[in-house]
Scaffold this motif. Structure first.
Motif, PDB file in Angstrom:
ATOM      1  N   GLU A 194       0.832  -1.206   0.000  1.00 36.91           N
ATOM      2  CA  GLU A 194       0.000   0.000   0.000  1.00 36.91           C
ATOM      3  C   GLU A 194       0.866   1.257   0.000  1.00 36.91           C
ATOM      4  OE1 GLU A 194      -2.243   1.853   3.677  1.00 36.91           O
ATOM      5  OE2 GLU A 194      -3.419   0.201   2.856  1.00 36.91           O
ATOM      6  N   ALA A 195       1.937   1.235   0.794  1.00 31.22           N
ATOM      7  CA  ALA A 195       2.829   2.393   0.874  1.00 31.22           C
ATOM      8  C   ALA A 195       3.574   2.609  -0.439  1.00 31.22           C
ATOM      9  CB  ALA A 195       3.824   2.205   2.017  1.00 31.22           C
ATOM     10  N   ILE A 196       3.941   1.518  -1.119  1.00 29.30           N
ATOM     11  CA  ILE A 196       4.636   1.640  -2.405  1.00 29.30           C
ATOM     12  C   ILE A 196       3.691   2.201  -3.463  1.00 29.30           C
ATOM     13  CG2 ILE A 196       5.728   0.348  -4.277  1.00 29.30           C
ATOM     14  CD1 ILE A 196       6.810  -1.588  -2.143  1.00 29.30           C
ATOM     15  N   VAL A 197       2.475   1.661  -3.522  1.00 29.14           N
ATOM     16  CA  VAL A 197       1.499   2.130  -4.507  1.00 29.14           C
ATOM     17  C   VAL A 197       1.157   3.597  -4.277  1.00 29.14           C
ATOM     18  CG1 VAL A 197      -0.877   1.867  -5.333  1.00 29.14           C
ATOM     19  CG2 VAL A 197       0.525  -0.163  -4.904  1.00 29.14           C
ATOM     20  N   ALA A 198       1.051   3.993  -3.000  1.00 32.51           N
ATOM     21  CA  ALA A 198       0.711   5.377  -2.670  1.00 32.51           C
ATOM     22  C   ALA A 198       1.879   6.332  -2.896  1.00 32.51           C
ATOM     23  CB  ALA A 198       0.253   5.466  -1.218  1.00 32.51           C
ATOM     24  N   GLY A 199       3.086   5.778  -3.035  1.00 29.49           N
ATOM     25  CA  GLY A 199       4.257   6.622  -3.238  1.00 29.49           C
ATOM     26  C   GLY A 199       4.936   7.041  -1.957  1.00 29.49           C
ATOM     27  N   SER A 200       4.418   6.597  -0.803  1.00 27.84           N
ATOM     28  CA  SER A 200       5.060   6.922   0.470  1.00 27.84           C
ATOM     29  C   SER A 200       6.440   6.280   0.547  1.00 27.84           C
ATOM     30  CB  SER A 200       4.189   6.439   1.634  1.00 27.84           C
ATOM     31  OG  SER A 200       2.918   7.055   1.594  1.00 27.84           O
ATOM     32  N   LEU A 201       6.572   5.116  -0.061  1.00 27.63           N
ATOM     33  CA  LEU A 201       7.877   4.496  -0.274  1.00 27.63           C
ATOM     34  C   LEU A 201       8.153   4.660  -1.768  1.00 27.63           C
ATOM     35  CD1 LEU A 201       7.531   1.262   1.898  1.00 27.63           C
ATOM     36  CD2 LEU A 201       8.803   3.344   2.445  1.00 27.63           C
ATOM     37  N   ALA A 202       9.075   5.536  -2.100  1.00 28.51           N
ATOM     38  CA  ALA A 202       9.252   5.974  -3.483  1.00 28.51           C
ATOM     39  C   ALA A 202      10.100   5.010  -4.309  1.00 28.51           C
ATOM     40  CB  ALA A 202       9.903   7.357  -3.486  1.00 28.51           C
ATOM     41  N   PRO A 203       9.904   5.014  -5.630  1.00 33.34           N
ATOM     42  CA  PRO A 203      10.738   4.191  -6.512  1.00 33.34           C
ATOM     43  C   PRO A 203      12.222   4.483  -6.304  1.00 33.34           C
ATOM     44  CG  PRO A 203       8.884   5.092  -7.726  1.00 33.34           C
ATOM     45  CD  PRO A 203       8.880   5.759  -6.379  1.00 33.34           C
ATOM     46  N   GLY A 204      13.014   3.426  -6.185  1.00 30.16           N
ATOM     47  CA  GLY A 204      14.443   3.582  -5.983  1.00 30.16           C
ATOM     48  C   GLY A 204      14.854   3.794  -4.541  1.00 30.16           C
ATOM     49  N   GLN A 205      13.880   3.910  -3.634  1.00 28.47           N
ATOM     50  CA  GLN A 205      14.193   4.160  -2.225  1.00 28.47           C
ATOM     51  C   GLN A 205      14.663   2.884  -1.539  1.00 28.47           C
ATOM     52  OE1 GLN A 205      11.141   6.277  -0.138  1.00 28.47           O
ATOM     53  NE2 GLN A 205      11.833   5.612   1.866  1.00 28.47           N
ATOM     54  N   ARG A 206      15.715   3.006  -0.760  1.00 32.15           N
ATOM     55  CA  ARG A 206      16.208   1.862  -0.010  1.00 32.15           C
ATOM     56  C   ARG A 206      15.332   1.637   1.211  1.00 32.15           C
ATOM     57  NH1 ARG A 206      22.066   1.218   3.047  1.00 32.15           N
ATOM     58  NH2 ARG A 206      21.854  -0.996   3.550  1.00 32.15           N
ATOM     59  N   ILE A 207      15.001   0.379   1.479  1.00 28.00           N
ATOM     60  CA  ILE A 207      14.184   0.045   2.641  1.00 28.00           C
ATOM     61  C   ILE A 207      14.882  -1.059   3.424  1.00 28.00           C
ATOM     62  CG2 ILE A 207      11.955   0.756   1.695  1.00 28.00           C
ATOM     63  CD1 ILE A 207      11.472  -2.056   0.751  1.00 28.00           C
ATOM     64  N   SER A 208      14.627  -1.098   4.713  1.00 23.73           N
ATOM     65  CA  SER A 208      15.281  -2.098   5.551  1.00 23.73           C
ATOM     66  C   SER A 208      14.244  -2.867   6.355  1.00 23.73           C
ATOM     67  CB  SER A 208      16.271  -1.434   6.509  1.00 23.73           C
ATOM     68  OG  SER A 208      15.591  -0.704   7.512  1.00 23.73           O
ATOM     69  N   GLU A 209      14.548  -4.127   6.624  1.00 25.26           N
ATOM     70  CA  GLU A 209      13.660  -4.939   7.450  1.00 25.26           C
ATOM     71  C   GLU A 209      13.492  -4.300   8.824  1.00 25.26           C
ATOM     72  OE1 GLU A 209      15.201  -8.859   7.741  1.00 25.26           O
ATOM     73  OE2 GLU A 209      15.072  -9.270   5.583  1.00 25.26           O
ATOM     74  N   ARG A 210      14.594  -3.820   9.385  1.00 26.97           N
ATOM     75  CA  ARG A 210      14.545  -3.250  10.731  1.00 26.97           C
ATOM     76  C   ARG A 210      13.655  -2.012  10.775  1.00 26.97           C
ATOM     77  NH1 ARG A 210      20.193  -2.073  13.547  1.00 26.97           N
ATOM     78  NH2 ARG A 210      20.279  -4.323  13.207  1.00 26.97           N
ATOM     79  N   GLY A 211      13.810  -1.125   9.788  1.00 24.07           N
ATOM     80  CA  GLY A 211      13.006   0.092   9.773  1.00 24.07           C
ATOM     81  C   GLY A 211      11.530  -0.193   9.584  1.00 24.07           C
ATOM     82  N   LEU A 212      11.213  -1.118   8.683  1.00 23.77           N
ATOM     83  CA  LEU A 212       9.818  -1.472   8.447  1.00 23.77           C
ATOM     84  C   LEU A 212       9.219  -2.170   9.663  1.00 23.77           C
ATOM     85  CD1 LEU A 212      10.147  -2.784   4.783  1.00 23.77           C
ATOM     86  CD2 LEU A 212       9.035  -0.664   5.498  1.00 23.77           C
ATOM     87  N   ALA A 213      10.000  -3.058  10.275  1.00 18.23           N
ATOM     88  CA  ALA A 213       9.512  -3.768  11.456  1.00 18.23           C
ATOM     89  C   ALA A 213       9.214  -2.795  12.587  1.00 18.23           C
ATOM     90  CB  ALA A 213      10.539  -4.808  11.899  1.00 18.23           C
ATOM     91  N   ALA A 214      10.080  -1.799  12.760  1.00 21.20           N
ATOM     92  CA  ALA A 214       9.857  -0.808  13.815  1.00 21.20           C
ATOM     93  C   ALA A 214       8.600   0.013  13.528  1.00 21.20           C
ATOM     94  CB  ALA A 214      11.076   0.106  13.928  1.00 21.20           C
ATOM     95  N   ALA A 215       8.407   0.386  12.262  1.00 19.57           N
ATOM     96  CA  ALA A 215       7.235   1.185  11.900  1.00 19.57           C
ATOM     97  C   ALA A 215       5.942   0.408  12.111  1.00 19.57           C
ATOM     98  CB  ALA A 215       7.346   1.638  10.448  1.00 19.57           C
ATOM     99  N   LEU A 216       5.994  -0.908  11.864  1.00 18.27           N
ATOM    100  CA  LEU A 216       4.809  -1.753  12.010  1.00 18.27           C
ATOM    101  C   LEU A 216       4.675  -2.338  13.411  1.00 18.27           C
ATOM    102  CD1 LEU A 216       5.071  -3.632   8.594  1.00 18.27           C
ATOM    103  CD2 LEU A 216       3.342  -1.953   9.221  1.00 18.27           C
ATOM    104  N   ASP A 217       5.712  -2.148  14.228  1.00 16.55           N
ATOM    105  CA  ASP A 217       5.727  -2.652  15.603  1.00 16.55           C
ATOM    106  C   ASP A 217       5.607  -4.175  15.640  1.00 16.55           C
ATOM    107  OD1 ASP A 217       5.950  -2.446  18.342  1.00 16.55           O
ATOM    108  OD2 ASP A 217       3.797  -2.166  18.670  1.00 16.55           O
ATOM    109  N   ILE A 218       6.385  -4.829  14.773  1.00 17.47           N
ATOM    110  CA  ILE A 218       6.435  -6.292  14.748  1.00 17.47           C
ATOM    111  C   ILE A 218       7.896  -6.711  14.620  1.00 17.47           C
ATOM    112  CG2 ILE A 218       4.139  -6.609  13.744  1.00 17.47           C
ATOM    113  CD1 ILE A 218       5.462  -6.941  11.019  1.00 17.47           C
TER     114      ILE A 218
END
Length: 229
Positions: free
Chosen positions: A36-60
């Motif tokens: 959903e975040a990728i489609v909405a553009g909140s996570l932009a094309p070419g942007q680096r993402i990390s498991e740790r950062g996403l896990a912290a944002a989702l609280d899992i």
């Protein structure tokens, strides 16, 4: 030094934390939220993402995020670069158009096989999906129309009973995610798509492979012209 490629707090704000009442698997929910975040553009094309950062944002924990990213990579939404990390795939117009052409051919093959192989249960499932689309349209629920459209295509893929075609289409899901809402953005377009889907299902149920293939190919190519004019 701040890593300019890492998603900041604002970019990840769309990823709402889970609550204890969530019943679906964490991996499936993480997949849906990240997509959903990728489609909405909140996570932009070419942007680096990390498991740790996403896990912290989702609280899992990181494990369900890792599984979600694997699924998104199969679908072409993210890509892993050796010794660099995971990035949101940069799917420009030309690449999306190429994917759309490939998808149109595969969807047509799937419809042809469905006409040859579908069972009575498959016929009932496709009719039910068509009714779900019509019901969502009567309710003027655009999001529900999109989901029902995806469910109908999934029912056709199931009726085709081809693991190879299904696997190849699964790898092109990025096109669906990034264009489906645009294709179905107006009431007129939704009505046109429903009529085309009805013709496809009618041909499949009638056991007419060539007609089903032609109807699906025409539908997919017209949708492509709407998504990427």
């Amino acid at each position: 030094m701040v890593d300019q490629h890492q998603p900041g707090t604002s970019a990840l704000s769309v990823l709402r934390p889970f609550t204890e009442t969530d019943l679906q698997s964490l991996a499936a929910r993480a997949y849906a939220r990240i997509r959903e975040a990728i489609v909405a553009g909140s996570l932009a094309p070419g942007q680096r993402i990390s498991e740790r950062g996403l896990a912290a944002a989702l609280d899992i924990s990181a494990q369900p995020v890792r599984e979600a990213l694997r699924r998104l990579e199969v679908e072409g939404m993210v890509e892993t670069r050796p010794r660099s990390g995971t990035y949101v795939a940069d799917l420009g117009r030309d690449r999306l158009f190429e994917i759309g052409l490939i998808r149109a051919t595969l969807e047509a093959v799937s419809a042809r096989l469905a006409a040859e192989r579908a069972t009575a249960a498959d016929h009932a499932a496709m009719r039910a999906r068509l009714e779900a689309i019509a019901g969502a349209m009567r309710s003027e629920d655009a999001a529900a129309v999109t989901l029902a459209n995806e469910a109908l295509h999934d029912a056709i893929h199931a009726a085709a009973a081809s693991r190879d075609v299904t696997r190849l289409l699964e790898g092109l899901r990025a096109y669906d995610h990034l264009t489906r809402e645009r294709i179905l953005s107006t009431a007129e377009e939704r009505a046109t798509a429903l009529a085309e889907h009805q013709a496809i299902v009618d041909a499949i149920i009638a056991g007419e492979p060539q007609a089903a293939e032609a109807a699906m190919k025409a539908h997919a190519l017209r949708s492509l012209s709407v998504a990427l004019p």
